[in-house]
Write a protein that holds these residues in place. Sequence first.
Motif, PDB file in Angstrom:
ATOM      1  N   VAL A 209       1.026  -1.091   0.134  1.00  0.00           N
ATOM      2  CA  VAL A 209       0.090   0.022   0.090  1.00  0.00           C
ATOM      3  C   VAL A 209       0.801   1.395   0.211  1.00  0.00           C
ATOM      4  N   SER A 210       1.977   1.072   0.559  1.00  0.00           N
ATOM      5  CA  SER A 210       2.725   2.181   0.732  1.00  0.00           C
ATOM      6  C   SER A 210       3.557   2.754  -0.389  1.00  0.00           C
ATOM      7  N   GLN A 211       3.664   1.827  -1.215  1.00  0.00           N
ATOM      8  CA  GLN A 211       4.376   2.068  -2.316  1.00  0.00           C
ATOM      9  C   GLN A 211       3.369   2.182  -3.661  1.00  0.00           C
ATOM     10  N   GLN A 212       2.264   2.170  -3.637  1.00  0.00           N
ATOM     11  CA  GLN A 212       1.313   2.199  -4.586  1.00  0.00           C
ATOM     12  C   GLN A 212       1.595   3.446  -5.423  1.00  0.00           C
ATOM     13  N   ALA A 213       1.865   4.523  -5.049  1.00  0.00           N
ATOM     14  CA  ALA A 213       1.905   5.820  -5.888  1.00  0.00           C
ATOM     15  C   ALA A 213       3.228   5.974  -6.393  1.00  0.00           C
ATOM     16  N   GLN A 214       4.211   5.132  -6.066  1.00  0.00           N
ATOM     17  CA  GLN A 214       5.629   5.375  -6.646  1.00  0.00           C
ATOM     18  C   GLN A 214       5.723   4.633  -8.118  1.00  0.00           C
ATOM     19  N   HIS A 215       6.294   5.422  -9.063  1.00  0.00           N
ATOM     20  CA  HIS A 215       6.523   4.723 -10.291  1.00  0.00           C
ATOM     21  C   HIS A 215       7.470   3.619 -10.266  1.00  0.00           C
ATOM     22  N   PRO A 216       7.258   2.237 -10.949  1.00  0.00           N
ATOM     23  CA  PRO A 216       7.995   1.181 -10.736  1.00  0.00           C
ATOM     24  C   PRO A 216       9.450   1.418 -11.116  1.00  0.00           C
ATOM     25  N   ARG A 217       9.705   2.470 -12.196  1.00  0.00           N
ATOM     26  CA  ARG A 217      11.104   2.744 -12.568  1.00  0.00           C
ATOM     27  C   ARG A 217      11.925   3.159 -11.248  1.00  0.00           C
ATOM     28  N   GLN A 218      11.067   4.432 -10.833  1.00  0.00           N
ATOM     29  CA  GLN A 218      11.720   4.720  -9.494  1.00  0.00           C
ATOM     30  C   GLN A 218      12.041   3.713  -8.257  1.00  0.00           C
ATOM     31  N   ALA A 219      11.087   2.719  -8.068  1.00  0.00           N
ATOM     32  CA  ALA A 219      11.078   1.634  -7.035  1.00  0.00           C
ATOM     33  C   ALA A 219      12.509   0.674  -7.627  1.00  0.00           C
ATOM     34  N   ARG A 220      12.600   0.744  -8.782  1.00  0.00           N
ATOM     35  CA  ARG A 220      13.730  -0.264  -9.223  1.00  0.00           C
ATOM     36  C   ARG A 220      15.062   0.403  -8.975  1.00  0.00           C
ATOM     37  N   ASP A 221      15.179   1.806  -9.276  1.00  0.00           N
ATOM     38  CA  ASP A 221      16.366   2.440  -9.140  1.00  0.00           C
ATOM     39  C   ASP A 221      16.749   2.559  -7.792  1.00  0.00           C
ATOM     40  N   GLU A 222      15.751   2.833  -6.668  1.00  0.00           N
ATOM     41  CA  GLU A 222      15.887   2.912  -5.456  1.00  0.00           C
ATOM     42  C   GLU A 222      16.574   1.748  -4.569  1.00  0.00           C
ATOM     43  N   LYS A 223      15.830   0.529  -5.041  1.00  0.00           N
ATOM     44  CA  LYS A 223      16.154  -0.685  -4.647  1.00  0.00           C
ATOM     45  C   LYS A 223      17.855  -0.929  -5.200  1.00  0.00           C
ATOM     46  N   PHE A 224      17.892  -0.877  -6.089  1.00  0.00           N
ATOM     47  CA  PHE A 224      19.373  -1.024  -6.889  1.00  0.00           C
ATOM     48  C   PHE A 224      20.471  -0.163  -6.010  1.00  0.00           C
ATOM     49  N   HIS A 225      20.193   1.241  -5.841  1.00  0.00           N
ATOM     50  CA  HIS A 225      21.028   1.873  -5.258  1.00  0.00           C
ATOM     51  C   HIS A 225      21.372   1.656  -3.853  1.00  0.00           C
ATOM     52  N   TYR A 226      20.184   1.291  -3.059  1.00  0.00           N
ATOM     53  CA  TYR A 226      20.229   0.979  -1.737  1.00  0.00           C
ATOM     54  C   TYR A 226      21.170  -0.305  -1.412  1.00  0.00           C
ATOM     55  N   GLY A 227      20.959  -1.489  -2.444  1.00  0.00           N
ATOM     56  CA  GLY A 227      22.052  -2.498  -2.406  1.00  0.00           C
ATOM     57  C   GLY A 227      23.469  -2.136  -2.548  1.00  0.00           C
ATOM     58  N   LEU A 228      23.621  -1.519  -3.620  1.00  0.00           N
ATOM     59  CA  LEU A 228      25.060  -1.035  -3.958  1.00  0.00           C
ATOM     60  C   LEU A 228      25.627  -0.252  -2.900  1.00  0.00           C
ATOM     61  N   GLU A 229      24.783   0.914  -2.220  1.00  0.00           N
ATOM     62  CA  GLU A 229      25.667   1.500  -1.118  1.00  0.00           C
ATOM     63  C   GLU A 229      25.709   0.485  -0.079  1.00  0.00           C
ATOM     64  N   ARG A 230      25.107  -0.317   0.355  1.00  0.00           N
ATOM     65  CA  ARG A 230      25.242  -1.198   1.612  1.00  0.00           C
ATOM     66  C   ARG A 230      26.395  -2.131   1.400  1.00  0.00           C
ATOM     67  N   LEU A 231      26.604  -2.651   0.000  1.00  0.00           N
ATOM     68  CA  LEU A 231      27.698  -3.430  -0.455  1.00  0.00           C
ATOM     69  C   LEU A 231      28.971  -2.685  -0.377  1.00  0.00           C
ATOM     70  N   LEU A 232      28.878  -1.226  -0.730  1.00  0.00           N
ATOM     71  CA  LEU A 232      30.076  -0.410  -0.723  1.00  0.00           C
ATOM     72  C   LEU A 232      30.458  -0.018   0.749  1.00  0.00           C
ATOM     73  N   ASP A 233      29.262   0.041   1.670  1.00  0.00           N
ATOM     74  CA  ASP A 233      29.599   0.234   3.104  1.00  0.00           C
ATOM     75  C   ASP A 233      30.506  -0.833   3.664  1.00  0.00           C
ATOM     76  N   GLY A 234      30.073  -2.118   3.277  1.00  0.00           N
ATOM     77  CA  GLY A 234      30.747  -3.265   4.014  1.00  0.00           C
ATOM     78  C   GLY A 234      32.156  -3.288   3.270  1.00  0.00           C
ATOM     79  N   LEU A 235      32.352  -3.015   2.204  1.00  0.00           N
ATOM     80  CA  LEU A 235      33.858  -2.988   1.490  1.00  0.00           C
ATOM     81  C   LEU A 235      34.664  -1.914   2.200  1.00  0.00           C
ATOM     82  N   SER A 236      34.011  -0.680   2.472  1.00  0.00           N
ATOM     83  CA  SER A 236      34.649   0.474   3.010  1.00  0.00           C
ATOM     84  C   SER A 236      35.226   0.001   4.574  1.00  0.00           C
ATOM     85  N   ALA A 237      34.461  -0.677   5.233  1.00  0.00           N
ATOM     86  CA  ALA A 237      34.712  -1.117   6.547  1.00  0.00           C
ATOM     87  C   ALA A 237      35.641  -2.179   6.376  1.00  0.00           C
TER      88      ALA A 237
END
Length: 247
Positions: A209-237
Motif C-alpha cells: 500500500v505504501s508503494q502504490q504511488a511510486q513509479h516502478p522505475r523509481q522503485a527499481r532505481d532506489e532498490k538497486f542504489h540501496y543494495g549497492l551502497e550497503r555493499l560499498l559500506d561493507g567494502l569500506s569497513a
Amino acid sequence: MTSKQPIPSVWTRQNREREQPALSRGQIVAEAVRLLDAEGVEALSMRRLGARLNAGATSLYRHVANRDELIELVVDEVYGEIEVPEAAGGEGWREAVATCAHSVRAMILRHPWTASVLGQVGLSYLGPHVMRLNDRMLALFEAAGFPLAEADQALSSVFAYVIGMGISEAAWLAMVARSGQDEQEWQENLRPTAERAAQPYERLHEQFVSQQAQHPRQARDEKFHYGLERLLDGLSARLARVESAGG
C-alpha cells in the motif's frame, strides 16, 4: 592414452582465414547485437543473421564455428559499453566503483537478452572487453588500498550483486514488454490481484500500500542504489581494517 580435446570457445580457437572475407567479424557481431536487441535471443541463428547481412551462413563460419561462439562474441561486445573511471585513491574509489556498477546495470537493461545468456556464455572472461573491464576494476580497488588478491574478491562481489539485480530487472521488463503495456500500465492493471494476494500478510500488505504511488522505475532505481551502497559500506569497513592491520 586419449588425446586432450580442445575447449570449445571462440577465445581458444585460432582464426584460420585463407583470404580476405567479404564480412568482418566486427560487422557480424554488430548485426547480431542489433538482432538480439530487436527480437531477443530466440531469434538468433546463423541462417537468420546471414540473411540480415545478405550473406550465406558459410560466410559467418569463417569467423565463428557455431551459435555458441557467436554469443560469446556479442556478450564481449556489449561489455565494451561499460564505463570504468580512472583509478583514484582515497574516497574516490567508492564513487568510481559505483559509476561502473551503474554502467553495468544500464548495459544489461539496454540489452535485456543478456539476462538469458550470461550464465551460460562459456569462457566469457577471456574476451578482450571483459578482460579490459576486469583489469581496470582491479586497478580501482588496488588504488583504494586493497591487496590485489582481495581486490579480485571485492570485484567479484560487486559484479555478483550488479549482474544478479540487472538480470532480474531485465527479465521483469521483458515480461512487461511481452504484454504490450508500459511498466506503469502493467503495475496498475496488476494492482488489484497483487493487493488481494498480499492481504493476509500484514507487513507485505503495508509495504504494498505504501508503494502504490511510486513509479516502478523509481522503485527499481532506489532498490538497486540501496543494495549497492550497503555493499560499498561493507567494502569500506573491510578496507579500514586492512589499512589498520597494515599500519
